[in-house]
Write a protein that holds these residues in place. Structure first.
Motif, mmCIF file in Angstrom:
data_model
loop_
_atom_site.group_PDB
_atom_site.id
_atom_site.type_symbol
_atom_site.label_atom_id
_atom_site.label_comp_id
_atom_site.label_asym_id
_atom_site.label_seq_id
_atom_site.Cartn_x
_atom_site.Cartn_y
_atom_site.Cartn_z
ATOM 1 N N PRO A 25 -0.727 9.192 -10.616
ATOM 2 C CA PRO A 25 -1.776 8.170 -10.486
ATOM 3 C C PRO A 25 -1.796 7.540 -9.094
ATOM 4 N N GLY A 26 -2.995 7.282 -8.590
ATOM 5 C CA GLY A 26 -3.183 6.767 -7.237
ATOM 6 C C GLY A 26 -2.493 5.447 -6.968
ATOM 7 N N GLN A 27 -2.365 4.592 -7.981
ATOM 8 C CA GLN A 27 -1.737 3.290 -7.765
ATOM 9 C C GLN A 27 -0.275 3.443 -7.362
ATOM 10 N N TYR A 28 0.399 4.492 -7.860
ATOM 11 C CA TYR A 28 1.796 4.717 -7.500
ATOM 12 C C TYR A 28 1.922 5.286 -6.090
ATOM 13 N N ILE A 29 0.954 6.099 -5.676
ATOM 14 C CA ILE A 29 0.939 6.614 -4.309
ATOM 15 C C ILE A 29 0.711 5.465 -3.329
ATOM 16 N N ALA A 30 -0.205 4.559 -3.654
ATOM 17 C CA ALA A 30 -0.463 3.397 -2.803
ATOM 18 C C ALA A 30 0.760 2.496 -2.719
ATOM 19 N N GLN A 31 1.433 2.294 -3.838
ATOM 20 C CA GLN A 31 2.634 1.465 -3.865
ATOM 21 C C GLN A 31 3.728 2.078 -2.988
ATOM 22 N N ALA A 32 3.882 3.389 -3.053
ATOM 23 C CA ALA A 32 4.897 4.062 -2.244
ATOM 24 C C ALA A 32 4.551 4.000 -0.762
ATOM 25 N N SER A 33 3.275 4.112 -0.419
ATOM 26 C CA SER A 33 2.889 4.074 0.996
ATOM 27 C C SER A 33 3.127 2.704 1.610
ATOM 28 N N LYS A 34 3.077 1.656 0.803
ATOM 29 C CA LYS A 34 3.345 0.306 1.314
ATOM 30 C C LYS A 34 4.816 0.107 1.653
ATOM 31 N N SER A 35 5.690 0.935 1.085
ATOM 32 C CA SER A 35 7.119 0.799 1.376
ATOM 33 C C SER A 35 7.516 1.521 2.669
ATOM 34 N N LEU A 36 6.602 2.276 3.263
ATOM 35 C CA LEU A 36 6.887 2.998 4.508
ATOM 36 C C LEU A 36 6.717 2.085 5.718
ATOM 37 N N PRO A 37 7.408 2.403 6.812
ATOM 38 C CA PRO A 37 7.235 1.593 8.029
ATOM 39 C C PRO A 37 5.855 1.826 8.655
ATOM 40 N N ASP A 38 5.509 0.997 9.614
ATOM 41 C CA ASP A 38 4.245 1.146 10.323
ATOM 42 C C ASP A 38 4.198 2.532 10.972
ATOM 43 N N PRO A 39 3.160 3.327 10.711
ATOM 44 C CA PRO A 39 3.133 4.693 11.234
ATOM 45 C C PRO A 39 3.078 4.769 12.760
ATOM 46 N N ALA A 40 2.531 3.769 13.412
ATOM 47 C CA ALA A 40 2.459 3.782 14.870
ATOM 48 C C ALA A 40 3.851 3.617 15.492
ATOM 49 N N CYS A 41 4.774 2.957 14.783
ATOM 50 C CA CYS A 41 6.116 2.698 15.309
ATOM 51 C C CYS A 41 7.174 3.652 14.768
ATOM 52 N N ALA A 42 6.854 4.412 13.713
ATOM 53 C CA ALA A 42 7.838 5.298 13.091
ATOM 54 C C ALA A 42 8.130 6.495 13.988
ATOM 55 N N LEU A 43 9.400 6.870 14.050
ATOM 56 C CA LEU A 43 9.804 8.002 14.877
ATOM 57 C C LEU A 43 9.548 9.344 14.194
ATOM 58 N N ASP A 44 9.677 9.373 12.875
ATOM 59 C CA ASP A 44 9.493 10.623 12.134
ATOM 60 C C ASP A 44 8.020 10.857 11.828
ATOM 61 N N ASP A 45 7.619 12.132 11.848
ATOM 62 C CA ASP A 45 6.249 12.481 11.489
ATOM 63 C C ASP A 45 6.100 12.711 9.995
ATOM 64 N N GLU A 46 7.235 12.800 9.277
ATOM 65 C CA GLU A 46 7.203 13.037 7.844
ATOM 66 C C GLU A 46 8.281 12.202 7.181
ATOM 67 N N MET A 47 7.934 11.555 6.073
ATOM 68 C CA MET A 47 8.896 10.731 5.335
ATOM 69 C C MET A 47 8.717 10.968 3.843
ATOM 70 N N CYS A 48 9.819 10.831 3.100
ATOM 71 C CA CYS A 48 9.801 11.014 1.651
ATOM 72 C C CYS A 48 10.168 9.708 0.955
ATOM 73 N N VAL A 49 9.510 9.465 -0.185
ATOM 74 C CA VAL A 49 9.770 8.277 -0.998
ATOM 75 C C VAL A 49 9.877 8.726 -2.443
ATOM 76 N N GLU A 50 10.871 8.219 -3.174
ATOM 77 C CA GLU A 50 11.005 8.513 -4.603
ATOM 78 C C GLU A 50 10.548 7.305 -5.398
ATOM 79 N N ILE A 51 9.707 7.556 -6.411
ATOM 80 C CA ILE A 51 9.179 6.476 -7.244
ATOM 81 C C ILE A 51 9.201 6.890 -8.710
ATOM 82 N N ASP A 52 9.111 5.898 -9.604
ATOM 83 C CA ASP A 52 8.886 6.148 -11.025
ATOM 84 C C ASP A 52 7.396 6.017 -11.255
#
Length: 91
Positions: A25-52
Motif C-alpha cells: 500500500p502507498g501509505q507505507y511507501i510514503a511513511q518509509a520515504s519520510k524516514s530517509l535523509p534529504d536526497p540532496a545531501c545523501a551520499l548514497d544513490d540507493e537506500m533500503c528501508v524495512e517496514i511492516d
C-alpha cells in the motif's frame, strides 16, 4: 513450428524488476520515504528501508535518487523514488 519458451530469460529492456512493489500500500511507501535523509545531501544513490506493511508483512523497500529539472533546465531537483520491494523473512 514449435518454439521452446525460456522461462529464465532476462526481462526485456524497459521492464524493471519491481518485486512485490505493486502489492505494498502507498501509505507505507510514503511513511518509509519520510524516514530517509534529504536526497540532496545523501551520499548514497540507493537506500533500503524495512517496514511492516500490514497484510503484506515485513517488506524491504529499495529507494533510488531521482534527478529531474524544469523544462528549460535552470533548476534541478532530487527526490527518492521507490524502485523495488521484497519480502523479508523473519529472523
Amino acid at each position: 513450428m514449435t518454439e521452446d519458451l525460456d522461462t529464465k530469460a532476462a526481462p526485456r529492456s524497459g521492464c524493471a524488476d519491481i518485486g512485490i512493489l505493486a502489492r505494498v500500500p502507498g501509505q507505507y511507501i510514503a511513511q518509509a520515504s519520510k524516514s530517509l535523509p534529504d536526497p540532496a545531501c545523501a551520499l548514497d544513490d540507493e537506500m533500503c528501508v524495512e517496514i511492516d506493511a500490514a497484510w503484506a508483512g515485513r517488506v524491504r523497500l529499495t529507494f533510488r535518487k531521482q534527478r529531474y529539472s524544469r523544462p528549460k533546465g535552470k533548476i534541478s531537483y532530487v527526490s527518492w523514488l521507490c524502485r523495488h520491494a521484497e519480502h523479508v523473512t523473519p529472523a
